[in-house]
Design an enzyme around this catalytic site. Structure first.
Site, PDB file in Angstrom:
ATOM      1  N   LYS A 100       0.809  -1.226   0.000  1.00 24.92           N
ATOM      2  CA  LYS A 100       0.000   0.000   0.000  1.00 24.92           C
ATOM      3  C   LYS A 100       0.841   1.273   0.000  1.00 24.92           C
ATOM      4  O   LYS A 100       0.451   2.282  -0.571  1.00 24.92           O
ATOM      5  CB  LYS A 100      -0.958   0.006   1.194  1.00 24.92           C
TER       6      LYS A 100
ATOM      7  N   GLU B 212     -10.108   7.021   3.366  1.00 23.65           N
ATOM      8  CA  GLU B 212     -10.899   6.105   4.173  1.00 23.65           C
ATOM      9  C   GLU B 212     -10.006   4.939   4.568  1.00 23.65           C
ATOM     10  O   GLU B 212      -8.997   4.678   3.934  1.00 23.65           O
ATOM     11  CB  GLU B 212     -12.076   5.578   3.355  1.00 23.65           C
TER      12      GLU B 212
ATOM     13  N   SER C 210       1.772  -9.770  -0.863  1.00 22.56           N
ATOM     14  CA  SER C 210       1.416  -8.352  -0.738  1.00 22.56           C
ATOM     15  C   SER C 210       1.772  -7.728   0.610  1.00 22.56           C
ATOM     16  O   SER C 210       2.013  -6.527   0.694  1.00 22.56           O
ATOM     17  CB  SER C 210      -0.076  -8.167  -1.018  1.00 22.56           C
TER      18      SER C 210
HETATM   19  C1  LIG Z   1      -5.142  -3.976   1.631  1.00 19.69           C
HETATM   20  C2  LIG Z   1      -4.403  -5.228   1.370  1.00 19.69           C
HETATM   21  C3  LIG Z   1      -4.754  -6.106   0.318  1.00 19.69           C
HETATM   22  C4  LIG Z   1      -5.967  -5.916  -0.527  1.00 19.69           C
HETATM   23  O1  LIG Z   1      -5.997  -4.777  -1.324  1.00 19.69           O
HETATM   24  P1  LIG Z   1      -5.756  -4.812  -2.882  1.00 19.69           P
HETATM   25  O2  LIG Z   1      -6.127  -3.456  -3.324  1.00 19.69           O
HETATM   26  O3  LIG Z   1      -6.667  -5.880  -3.443  1.00 19.69           O
HETATM   27  O4  LIG Z   1      -4.347  -5.153  -3.099  1.00 19.69           O
HETATM   28  C5  LIG Z   1      -3.968  -7.232   0.088  1.00 19.69           C
HETATM   29  N1  LIG Z   1      -2.892  -7.495   0.869  1.00 19.69           N
HETATM   30  C6  LIG Z   1      -2.535  -6.693   1.880  1.00 19.69           C
HETATM   31  C7  LIG Z   1      -1.347  -7.062   2.700  1.00 19.69           C
HETATM   32  C8  LIG Z   1      -3.268  -5.540   2.170  1.00 19.69           C
HETATM   33  O5  LIG Z   1      -2.905  -4.748   3.192  1.00 19.69           O
END
Ligand SMILES: *Cc1c(COP(=O)(O)O)cnc(C)c1O
Length: 401
Positions: free
Chosen positions: A94, A116, A382
């Site tokens: 993010k 948000e 992610s």
């Molecule tokens: C917020 C988040 C997601 C989901 O958001 P996307 O916009 O679909 O990427 C996935 N993995 C992590 C670690 C997150 O914090």
């Protein structure tokens, strides 16, 4: 696959096929069109790009590595690689778009970013980027989420953000977005709205997508350096869809790469039990854009659920809806229990505790490995799981821990 998939979409009005667009009031549209113009200019501006690259490298720690998970690979009979977005400052992908959005706000002469947050992950990343660049930061968060996610609320406050409690409706993410939009409408001269994924009205999906595409550009190059090839399969979890689109963009034009987006099946396939909008949703409008949306029989927006709160959104990014329609990406589901198992499995085999969101992608990679031997698989990891440890042990403790 032709280049239009990345380079010429969406249309000027923000449509990916029939998805996306701007379903908003005239005064918001006027302001959002201005943001579009400024963004299109700044993304070609050398100073802007140099400053962002500097921050990504020296502040976030990019490029994040691609790592060959030898132990997991041996156990399941495939070559499994991870793009380590968990190693970014603040622990997830993010920060990539938050730094981009904050820099955009600064270059546009704004003093504040408004955002948000659901579980608080976007809020923390945004508060981080805002304070770094000397911007004020207002984070709208449902009161229910504020009670649930205290550590993230505390972090946002330490970072100097104003956390504004939203007490309408179900007091969660959907209402937080509604109220943040409302506040933005009053403050648009001095503030920029900074959304948390590739959702919402045009131009927000393209702005967030642009700043996440670095993940795919790096991954393609790194994967080739390691293997002299492209992956056979590419896997990422999908909430709104920003981490997935970031890595997918590096490979959409590589016809031999099978691409999978993994949605949360939660507790099951019934309405209210999952957040798999690309799998079970119907066309509808949420937060100013058309997308596949979880809906009740009467067409009202259905509640979304997943054990991973970052995946817990009833809508989906318009580009994912389009990639599904043209069959470039296959969307699969993984339920809560499979995700929890993968959380433990990756921790034990590789010494990497994944975020519960990312554990959905890991779970599907394991399933895929069992069914397709000797393939090269690239997974977007992610985020890291520090934030989830307490929750997992409280609710899903394994007997041997
Ligand atoms: C917020 C988040 C997601 C989901 O958001 P996307 O916009 O679909 O990427 C996935 N993995 C992590 C670690 C997150 O914090």
């Amino acid at each position: 696959m032709n280049k239009t998939l990345i380079n010429t979409l969406p249309t000027k009005e923000g449509f990916f096929g029939s998805y996306g667009g701007q379903y908003i009031t005239a005064d918001l549209k006027e302001e959002f069109d201005k943001i579009t113009d400024e963004f299109l200019k700044l993304k070609e501006d050398k100073n802007f790009n140099d400053e962002l690259s500097y921050l990504l490298k020296h502040y976030c720690g990019r490029p994040t590595p691609v790592y060959f998970a030898k132990n997991l690979s041996k156990k399941y009979g495939c070559e499994i690689y991870f793009k380590r977005e968990d190693l970014n400052h603040t622990g997830a992908h993010k920060i990539n778009h938050c730094l981009g959005e904050a820099l955009l706000a600064k270059k546009m002469g704004k003093q504040k970013v408004i955002a948000e947050t659901g579980a608080g992950q976007h809020g923390v990343a945004m508060a981080t980027a805002a304070t770094l660049l000397g911007l004020e930061c207002d984070i709208y968060m449902g009161e229910v989420d504020i009670q649930k996610e205290k550590p993230n609320v505390d972090k946002m406050k330490i970072l100097g953000a104003n956390v504004i409690s939203v007490k309408s409706g179900s007091m969660t993410l959907k209402e937080a977005v509604d109220e943040a939009f409302g506040a933005y409408l009053k403050e648009y001269k001095t503030a920029l709205y900074a959304i948390g994924s590739i959702v919402g009205p045009h131009p927000f999906p393209v702005i967030v997508e642009h700043f996440q595409t670095i993940v795919g550009i790096e991954a393609k190059k790194q994967f080739f350096e390691l293997t002299n090839s492209t992956p056979d399969a590419l896997i990422a979890c999908v909430g709104g869809g920003s981490n997935a689109i970031g890595i997918f963009n590096g490979f959409l034009n590589e016809e031999n790469v099978k691409i999978f987006g993994v949605e949360p099946l939660g507790k099951g396939s019934k309405i209210g039990q999952n957040a798999a909008s690309l799998t079970y949703g119907k066309e509808g409008i949420i937060h100013g854009a058309k997308c596949l949306l979880l809906q009740n029989d009467d067409g009202t927006i259905a509640p979304a659920y997943s054990v991973a709160s970052g995946l817990d959104y009833p809508g989906s990014g318009p580009k994912h809806c389009y990639l599904k329609e043209i069959k470039r990406v296959e969307y699969k589901t993984v339920d809560d229990i499979e995700a929890i198992d993968a959380f433990y499995e990756l921790s034990k085999t590789e010494g990497i505790i994944p975020a519960l969101e990312s554990a959905h992608a890991v779970a599907f990679a394991i399933k895929y490995s069992k069914e397709n031997k000797n393939k090269k698989i690239l997974v977007n990891l992610s985020g890291r799981g520090d934030k989830d440890v307490e929750f997992v042990l409280k609710n899903y403790k394994k007997a041997d821990i």
